[in-house]
Write an enzyme that holds these catalytic residues in place. Structure first.
Site, PDB file in Angstrom:
ATOM      1  CD  GLU A  47     -79.350  41.711 -27.287  1.00  0.00           C
ATOM      2  OE1 GLU A  47     -80.015  41.906 -26.260  1.00  0.00           O
ATOM      3  OE2 GLU A  47     -79.664  42.181 -28.415  1.00  0.00           O
ATOM      4  CE  LYS A 116     -81.167  45.045 -24.649  1.00  0.00           C
ATOM      5  NZ  LYS A 116     -81.711  44.062 -25.624  1.00  0.00           N
ATOM      6  CE1 TYR A 122     -90.212  47.904 -29.640  1.00  0.00           C
ATOM      7  CE2 TYR A 122     -89.488  48.376 -27.408  1.00  0.00           C
ATOM      8  CZ  TYR A 122     -89.238  48.345 -28.771  1.00  0.00           C
ATOM      9  OH  TYR A 122     -88.015  48.741 -29.263  1.00  0.00           O
ATOM     10  CB  CYS A 171     -79.675  45.284 -28.588  1.00  0.00           C
ATOM     11  SG  CYS A 171     -80.869  45.112 -29.945  1.00  0.00           S
ATOM     12  N   GLY A 357     -62.920  91.781 -61.923  1.00  0.00           N
ATOM     13  CA  GLY A 357     -61.869  91.566 -62.904  1.00  0.00           C
ATOM     14  C   GLY A 357     -61.986  90.166 -63.477  1.00  0.00           C
ATOM     15  CD  GLU A 472     -55.338  82.364 -56.095  1.00  0.00           C
ATOM     16  OE1 GLU A 472     -55.092  82.179 -57.305  1.00  0.00           O
ATOM     17  OE2 GLU A 472     -56.033  83.318 -55.699  1.00  0.00           O
TER      18      GLU A 472
END
Length: 652
Positions: A47, A116, A122, A171, A357, A472
């Site tokens: 950025e 953006k 903040y 961002c 078995g 198998e």
């Protein structure tokens, strides 16, 4: 078109000089030249990398904005003869607002500008002091560095000449509750590029990686992240420089944090794989109808010169085996799924016993271990597990001894029923020459064993536990209505390579006498033991000599079933996986890979009728062949297309 669905991308972190646009662009040019030489198709930078992210109030200086524009013109001139697509960050004035933008460049032209959307304001972030959001932008014609075109807040998709679609966010956009990349992915973006300048804090990096991995996985996309690093102002914060590339949540490449020099990380993203995942995911398709109704602008990039393809990314030769760094956790999870499935079936059917078995081979060993763990969980007596050994014409001392030793060490009830007499009588009844060791000779033994187990289960108020595995089932290496049938198949979605891994895990986890037995079972050649032993009493009928190496077939199965890849692409991946210089790995040459790939395709189609009537069994991994779950295929499907492509590999 893309070769085998791959596109090479890069995340770059240049060193910067704050507010020195000319120097920063020189550094960007150097990295672009390096990327072009390595065959990178799209590269992303951080950025505001042209000016530096940490310019603060200098963003209000017209001189800086003009210098940024002049430097972009210099970059355009530099890229005029280059095919590579470059995505750079810089501030752009659009009328009466300043935008934090990602600019997409190719062949000396600005192809698009993405402003953006979400501006952090903040804590340590003050972006709204200098920038406006894309949402504040009125669609307008912008004239910038020779570019004259529409700049808009609406989503933009960029489409390469070979059809790869990508979008860009900046961002904070990815940290928002509804990132722009959601809509971009819903609109068809295969790859998202994020230009960032996120500072470093204790614990933040792990959170960031989790966030990016989740966003990549949620949008089933490639995600390329480039964040500011050394050279940004450290007045109050530090930028560590992150170069990260993800594919559907998996990390493909990671750069060095806190590096003092410029760096670039590259990876090949498998776009074909991503598109296949999206097609198979009905939730993704449904979400497309709920996406924002904004118009999405599609911008077509210029034509580029095709280059020879070299697969660079590492390919795991054993895709079913969990990562070794968390072996105990993964193995316990697998056992827990098997155990919970069997426990529910036992409780629901009120079974007093289970009958299994025990041959002394890998499959019956794992199934017996699951039975023991299930009985322990249900607090039932292990003696109600009836382990039946049924020696026949091909049973060797080694497997017989291991079967008895394993059952004794686990404390289950042992029953022995020799099938030689009853099968010989059966040969007489149907007029079969016992010296002819054909399919009748072999299958009669398998069906006799199944009859014994079923009748014992009826007699003892129990249920027969199947031992057959996913490998198998894929190859049809089971006798129809013989070992193919049971009342619950605990190994139904576990391939042979994983069974060996799980048995070894148990052997390494115990310190009693069963450990030696388990290790010898692992080392015993895989065999149904339906043909008499050789003159030395050793196993003569080796499964992998007849149908091929299980590690190859499991590899083929994973990419064929999980991702729907063509034989040609599977072959290219197998070359990478099995041409390894790692002395611990297995080497297979091209001729061998092609031979067994043809066998896989032929048998997989021819043997579907056995899978169409499978007993119930728990799904453990992402691949299953249950006709009620992951795989529904007509028993009469023709394999011609797949076999023809395998044949064509001989001409490569």
């Amino acid at each position: 078109m893309m070769k085998y669905g791959f596109i090479k991308v890069a995340s770059a972190v240049p060193t910067v000089q704050v507010a020195d646009c000319r120097q920063n662009v020189k550094e960007i040019e150097s990295i672009i030249a390096q990327a072009e030489g390595q065959g990178v198709k799209i590269i992303a930078f951080p950025e505001l990398c042209v000016t530096g992210y940490s310019c603060q109030d200098l963003f209000r200086q017209q001189l800086l904005l003009d210098a940024a524009e002049n430097s972009v013109m210099q970059l355009l001139d530099f890229t005029r003869q280059l095919d590579i697509i470059s995505i750079i960050g810089l501030p752009i004035a659009a009328g009466d607002i300043l935008l934090n933008c990602a600019v997409v460049i190719q062949k000396g032209k600005i192809m698009g500008i993405v402003p953006k959307t979400y501006l952090p304001n903040y804590g340590e972030f003050y972006e709204k002091r200098w920038f406006a959001s894309a949402r504040d932008l009125r669609p307008m014609t912008l004239h910038y560095a020779g570019f004259s075109g529409l700049i808009t807040p609406e989503p933009q998709l960029f489409r390469t000449c070979d059809g790869v679609q990508f979008g860009v966010e900046v961002c904070e956009d990815v940290w928002a509750p509804v990132p722009p990349s959601n809509n971009l992915a819903m609109a068809g973006a295969d790859i998202i590029f994020n230009l960032s300048a996120s500072d470093e804090l204790i614990g933040k990096h792990a959170y960031l990686m989790s966030l990016l991995a989740q966003q990549s996985a949620r949008t089933i996309s490639g995600y390329v992240y480039s964040s500011a690093g050394f050279g940004e102002s450290t007045q109050d914060v530090v930028y560590g420089g992150n170069a990260l590339i993800y594919e559907n949540g998996a990390l493909l490449a990671e750069g060095e944090r806190f590096a003092t020099n410029s760096q670039m990380q590259t990876a090949q993203i498998d776009v074909e794989r991503l598109r296949g995942e999206r097609r198979n995911n009905t939730t993704f398709t449904m979400a497309q109808h709920l996406m924002s109704k904004e118009t999405v602008h599609i911008i077509d990039m210029d034509y580029t010169t095709p280059h020879d393809f070299v697969l660079e990314r590492q390919v795991n030769a054993h895709p079913f085996i969990p990562a070794s760094d968390d072996m105990e956790h993964n193995c316990n999870d697998i056992f827990s799924i098997q155990v919970m499935g069997l426990a529910k079936r036992i409780v629901h059917t009120h079974s007093k016993t289970v009958v299994i078995g025990v041959s002394g081979g890998l499959d019956s060993t794992l199934a017996l271990l699951v039975c023991v763990k299930t009985f322990d969980k249900l607090k039932k007596d292990r003696r109600d597990i009836i382990g039946v050994t049924m020696p026949g014409f091909g049973t060797t001392d080694r497997t017989y001894t291991n079967a008895i030793a394993l059952m004794k060490s686990l404390g289950v009830t042992i029953r022995e029923v020799n099938i030689a007499k009853s099968v010989t009588q059966h040969f007489e009844d149907i007029g079969h020459d016992a010296s002819v060791h054909d399919v009748t000779y072999e299958n009669s033994q398998a069906r006799e064993r199944t009859q014994i187990l079923m009748d014992l289960a009826n007699q003892l108020g129990g249920m027969v536990i199947g031992t057959g595995d996913l490998s198998e089932l894929a190859l049809g290496w089971a006798t129809y209505n013989g070992d193919h049938m049971s009342m619950y198949g605990v190994n139904a979605s576990i391939p042979k390579t994983l069974i060996k891994y799980l048995v070894r895990f148990v052997a390494q986890s115990v310190d009693d006498q069963s450990a030696a037995t388990l290790l010898d079972i692992i080392d015993t050649p895989i065999s149904p033991e339906l043909i008499p032993a050789d003159e030395n009493g050793n196993i003569k009928q080796k499964t992998e000599d007849l149908v091929g190496p299980y590690e190859l077939h499991d590899f083929f199965l994973y990419y064929f079933l999980r991702h729907g890849f063509s034989p040609r692409k599977i072959f290219v991946l197998a070359q990478k996986a099995f041409h390894s210089s790692d002395p611990a790995g297995t080497f297979y040459d091209d001729e061998t890979i092609i031979y067994w790939l043809k066998t896989f395709c032929r048998r997989f189609f021819n043997q579907q009728f056995k899978r169409s009537c499978l007993p119930d069994g728990p799904k453990v991994g992402s691949v299953s062949l249950s006709p009620r779950g992951d795989w529904r295929m007509p028993s009469d499907a023709v394999s011609a297309l797949w076999l023809e492509e395998v044949e064509s590999l001989n001409t490569i």
